[in-house]
Enzyme design. Structure first.
Site, PDB file in Angstrom:
ATOM      1  N   CYS A  16      -5.992   1.896  -0.722  1.00  0.00           N
ATOM      2  CA  CYS A  16      -6.839   1.251   0.286  1.00  0.00           C
ATOM      3  C   CYS A  16      -7.980   0.605  -0.459  1.00  0.00           C
ATOM      4  O   CYS A  16      -8.540   1.183  -1.369  1.00  0.00           O
ATOM      5  CB  CYS A  16      -7.472   2.252   1.242  1.00  0.00           C
ATOM      6  SG  CYS A  16      -6.380   3.530   1.761  1.00  0.00           S
ATOM      7  N   THR A  17      -8.331  -0.533  -0.065  1.00  0.00           N
ATOM      8  CA  THR A  17      -9.452  -1.173  -0.717  1.00  0.00           C
ATOM      9  C   THR A  17     -10.707  -0.470  -0.248  1.00  0.00           C
ATOM     10  O   THR A  17     -11.065  -0.541   0.923  1.00  0.00           O
ATOM     11  CB  THR A  17      -9.533  -2.645  -0.308  1.00  0.00           C
ATOM     12  OG1 THR A  17      -8.222  -3.149  -0.228  1.00  0.00           O
ATOM     13  CG2 THR A  17     -10.323  -3.431  -1.318  1.00  0.00           C
TER      14      THR A  17
END
Lengths: 704, 227
Positions: free
Chosen positions: A558-559
């Protein structure tokens, strides 16, 4: 002698009547279709000076109906007289159309006839009217039809060839003043609708009396001195108003009952069109004429006392001149969706009127935007576009709303996460509609295939699914003008980059790091001579996008970003698009040249030439560094071996279609081979090998 | 007001005072005016599909020789209800108005702007030339920068402060700025002897009278204020 032509009454309805009718139906009538008494008013005919031509245009003679129509006692507008009527509201359009209109009309005509026959003064009934309505309360539309019954006189009333003239010329100012003042005291505070006048014993003075006193008032007055006066809603020089018709009919009825019924009837008519005494220099507007009823044998039969009701006319024509009902559309004022629409529209127009007259708002609102990704970036971009008035916004996402989403993705709420989570694309579209119902928002749940994530060849349904997904994506891109790349991985942007470039669409790309962001527009496929083509997301890469997601830890997948970054990047992306849309060259707008003083740009300097739109620059790339609160504008040239947007790749796609894409997804190294990047690597390696590194003398150990 | 030249006569004629229903002494001015559209409307309302009817039993008024022929249907007239209301927030009068056609349908924004209520039609879509409506300077011979034209008074939608019904109105903050500029300019001119008047500072009722006349003038550049 010519036949007197009366100016038909037309209705002027105020929106307040429809509000009052709605209230009446909901609170009182409900489903009842009983007739309800209503009141209206009319006043002296007016002319309006047409400022463009300088002529005086008579206004149509109207009966005004407003919200007070249903109240039992109301104050009349100044200088008006009232007309009483009945309203019948139907509950369905079918009943409205099928209603026995003739019977309803005859009922009202009968009321007038009864009053003429038996009332000592029928003045207040001579202008009785009928109104039938159907109120469509869901669409805020009101269907209605007025009728103003007037009895047909046989033979018809006639007037001298010279027609109607000014009252001033015929009676003189002194006489008119006397008549006017005397009439005012008759009606209480203002002129009555109808009255009679005759010369008094004092020279150039007149006496007045109510219409009902015709027989007694004129008992000893010669016909040539009898004046019948009425408040005339018509402003036409040669056509008196409709109310006169029934008044004259009443008089002819009285005449037929009198001992002189065999003689012709001839009287003067004063069409009062002045609401107040005109000033010393101003002319009277009232008109005067001598009308007569020619004697016709046997014509008095219908007028016998106790005779049947005579024939009457009086349905109102609609604005097309047809005898048909009319419709009032109050949706712009009452329909909440339309009110929201108007308010949003007005808000944007204020920006244009007040600050930027050359802003082309229609260009922005008509741009159809496709948002690939309904996460943090997608939600903020969606709202930003809606704030600019964009009306078509489509979301594409493959995921479902998860519990960590709502705090950072402003279109989602806690409820959306329950039961496995709603599909993000559809949930985002629904949220936009809740904010503003006038938006055309849709969502599609779709997985975008990516290079580096091979599609297994068995079961074959997987390949078929990928083929269908690609087809759907192609169709969506075709149907929109702008594609926003707002996904959370590098490789997922490859396919839409290729498709967007091949189909000539504007592609706006936004990507987030932890505290840095990139916002850019992909270069157009064609460009003017000598103008370098601008690059895409992959133009600076020497490797094709590959799998960056598998075998990563959670925080790498996930960023993870500083939360404020998403809204900054998204808003920047939207503003970049709007600035691009305002530029006459659109996506072919040149990227701004670097300024003399390095990266600091004077914010107030307007670059001359064709770099700027009315909103300002249209940069190619913007990189933001939140730690320094700094932005840098960058221009990147297109790379002829780019795996995402070069002609080589696009031609391959255009020739082979899905097969080419499948190779890109499944075969590592395919894209490098296609573009010749593999040879570049080979050359690079070879160059590195051939360098003679200078070796230092010594044991080869470091000295500390 | 009527005495000093008739230039404003048309603008100030026809207003009646309506008392506040609950607070005596407070109220607003009201006037009904009539305007037309510059472009022929397409009569969407009366061509509603639900309205086609073939009733033949109604006596056709064309056969009625005593009914005057209809000459009005090609120039439909729109009714404008104008109100001058005191805005307590800005402490100046504001012009509120509603506009509807004879069926009672309120006009949408684009049709509203193309009526003869507004002094000139300005395009709704932009072109290369500026379409901003500017106020002319009080005297075209002035060249001081502070007399630069003020921008278009803001048109907004809102509820009538007393009647509570939805209206269009010109935002008072914009108009009062323009009025102040004109009053200041006039004072300067009087001091310089270019305009009649002693140039003394006006006070009390005379000041307010001058203020109101200037206010009418400001609005008249955008809105047709003559009755």
């Amino acid at each position: 002698m010519t036949v007197v032509q009366f100016n038909p009454l037309t209705s002027t309805v105020s929106p307040s009547l429809w509000h009052a009718l709605t209230k009446l139906k909901i609170d009182v009538l409900k489903l009842s279709q009983d007739t309800v008494p209503i009141s209206a008013s009319y006043s002296a005919g007016r002319t309006v000076t047409d400022r463009e031509t300088g002529t005086d245009v008579p206004l149509p003679s109207t009966l005004t109906v407003a919200g007070e129509a249903f109240e039992a006692t109301t104050t009349l507008p100044s200088h008006s007289v009232s007309a009483l009527g009945v309203l019948k509201n139907f509950n369905t359009i079918e009943e409205f159309k099928a209603a026995d209109k003739q019977a309803l009309f005859n009922d009202v005509a009968q009321e007038i006839w009864n009053s003429i026959k038996s009332s000592p003064d029928p003045s207040k009934d001579l202008s009785r009217f009928l109104l039938i309505t159907f109120a469509d309360l869901k669409k805020y539309k009101f269907y209605y039809w007025f009728a103003f019954p007037a009895f047909i006189s046989k033979p018809a009333w006639e007037i001298e060839e010279s027609g109607w003239q000014t009252a001033e010329d015929n009676l003189g100012r002194g006489a008119l003043e006397s008549i006017f003042t005397s009439a005012q005291s008759l009606g209480g505070s203002s002129t009555p609708a109808f009255f009679l006048a005759r010369p008094s014993s004092i020279p150039s003075e007149y006496e007045t009396a109510p219409l009902g006193q015709y027989a007694t008032f004129f008992a000893n007055t010669a016909q040539s001195s009898r004046i019948v006066a009425f408040l005339d809603p018509s402003a036409h020089p040669q056509h008196p108003g409709w109310p006169l018709r029934n008044a004259l009919f009443y008089i002819s009825y009285l005449h037929s009952l009198s001992p002189h019924s065999a003689q012709p009837l001839r009287l003067s008519v004063l069409c009062l069109r002045d609401s107040e005494l005109p000033g010393p220099e101003k002319p009277w507007k009232s008109r005067f004429g001598i009308v007569s009823l020619p004697l016709a044998p046997g014509a008095s039969a219908p007028l016998e006392e106790g005779g049947a009701r005579p024939a009457a006319v009086g349905w109102e024509k609609n604005t097309l001149g047809k005898l048909a009902p009319r419709m009032a559309d109050l949706a712009p004022m009452m329909d909440p969706t339309q009110l929201a629409d108007q308010a949003v529209d007005l808000n944007l127009k204020l920006m244009r009127w007040r600050i930027l007259p050359s802003l082309d708002l229609e260009r922005v609102s008509s741009t159809r935007c496709l948002l690939l990704g309904a996460g943090t970036l997608g939600c903020y971009v969606g709202r930003g576009l809606m704030a600019w008035g964009v009306r078509t916004i489509t979301f594409v996402d493959s995921g479902r709303v998860s519990f960590s989403n709502p705090v950072r993705q402003p279109l989602f709420e806690f409820e959306d996460c329950l039961n496995g989570g709603k599909p993000k694309a559809e949930a985002a579209a629904a949220a936009l509609k809740r904010v503003f119902p006038g938006v055309n928002a849709t969502g599609h749940t779709l997985s975008i295939p990516m290079p580096g994530h091979p599609i297994p060849s068995s079961p074959p349904s997987l390949v078929e699914q990928a083929r269908a997904d690609v087809e759907k994506l192609e169709k969506l891109i075709d149907e929109h003008d702008v594609v926003f790349l707002l996904m959370d991985s590098r490789e997922s942007r490859w396919l839409p980059t290729l498709l967007g470039k091949a189909k000539g669409k504007v592609v706006i790309n936004a990507a987030l790091g932890f505290d840095t962001y990139l916002v850019m527009r992909h270069g157009a496929r064609t460009s003017e001579a000598d103008v370098p083509k601008l690059g895409c997301y992959y133009c600076n890469d020497i490797v094709a996008p590959a799998d960056s997601l598998t075998d990563r830890t959670l925080d790498q997948m996930c960023t993870v970003t500083r939360p404020g970054l998403a809204s900054i990047a998204s808003s920047t992306a939207v503003e970049l698009l709007v600035s691009l849309l305002q530029h006459p060259k659109g996506n072919h707008a040149p990227s701004p040249k670097p300024s003399q003083s390095g990266s600091q740009r004077d914010p107030s300097a307007q670059d001359a030439g064709d770099e700027s739109s009315v909103l300002g620059l249209v940069p190619h790339q913007l990189r933001g560094y939140l730690a320094q609160f700094n932005n840098v504008l960058i221009t990147g040239a297109a790379y002829e071996r780019c795996t995402g947007c070069s002609e080589i790749v696009i031609s391959a796609y255009e020739k082979e279609g899905f097969e080419m894409m499948l190779k890109a997804f499944n075969q590592p190294g395919y894209l490098e081979q296609l573009t010749g990047l593999d040879k570049l690597h080979a050359e690079g390696e070879a160059a590195l090998e051939s360098v003679d590194w200078e070796e230092e003398e010594g044991e080869g150990e470091d000295d500390f | 007001m009527y005495g000093e030249g008739d230039a404003l006569g048309g603008a100030v004629a026809g207003w009646t005072w309506a008392d506040h229903p609950m607070a005596p002494g407070y109220g607003h001015l009201h006037r009904t005016a009539f305007v037309k559209e510059r472009v022929d409307p397409t009569h969407p309302a009366d061509s509603d599909s639900l309205l086609s009817t073939d009733d033949e039993w109604i006596v056709d008024m064309d056969d009625d020789p005593s009914a005057a022929p209809d000459t009005q249907s090609n120039t439909p007239v729109l009714t404008v209800q104008q109100y001058i209301v005191y805005s307590p927030t800005f402490q100046v009068p504001a012009l509120y108005f509603t506009i509807h056609d004879s069926s009672g349908s309120p006009l949408p924004l684009d049709r509203l702007l193309s009526t003869t209520l507004f002094q000139r039609p300005f395009p709704m879509t932009t072109t290369a030339t500026s379409s901003a409506i500017l106020l002319p300077p009080p005297d075209s011979s002035l060249s001081e920068p502070e007399d630069a034209p003020a921008p278009f008074p803001l048109l907004s939608q809102g509820d009538h402060p007393i009647l509570g019904t939805p209206c269009w109105y010109f935002h008072p903050c914009e108009t009062s700025v323009a009025v102040k500029e004109l009053m200041d300019a006039r004072e300067r001119e009087q001091e310089q002897g270019r305009q009649p008047g002693s140039g003394e500072k006006l006070e009390g009722e005379a000041l307010w009278l001058r203020w109101l006349k200037t206010w009418f003038a400001v609005l008249s550049t955008v809105v047709e204020m003559r009755s």
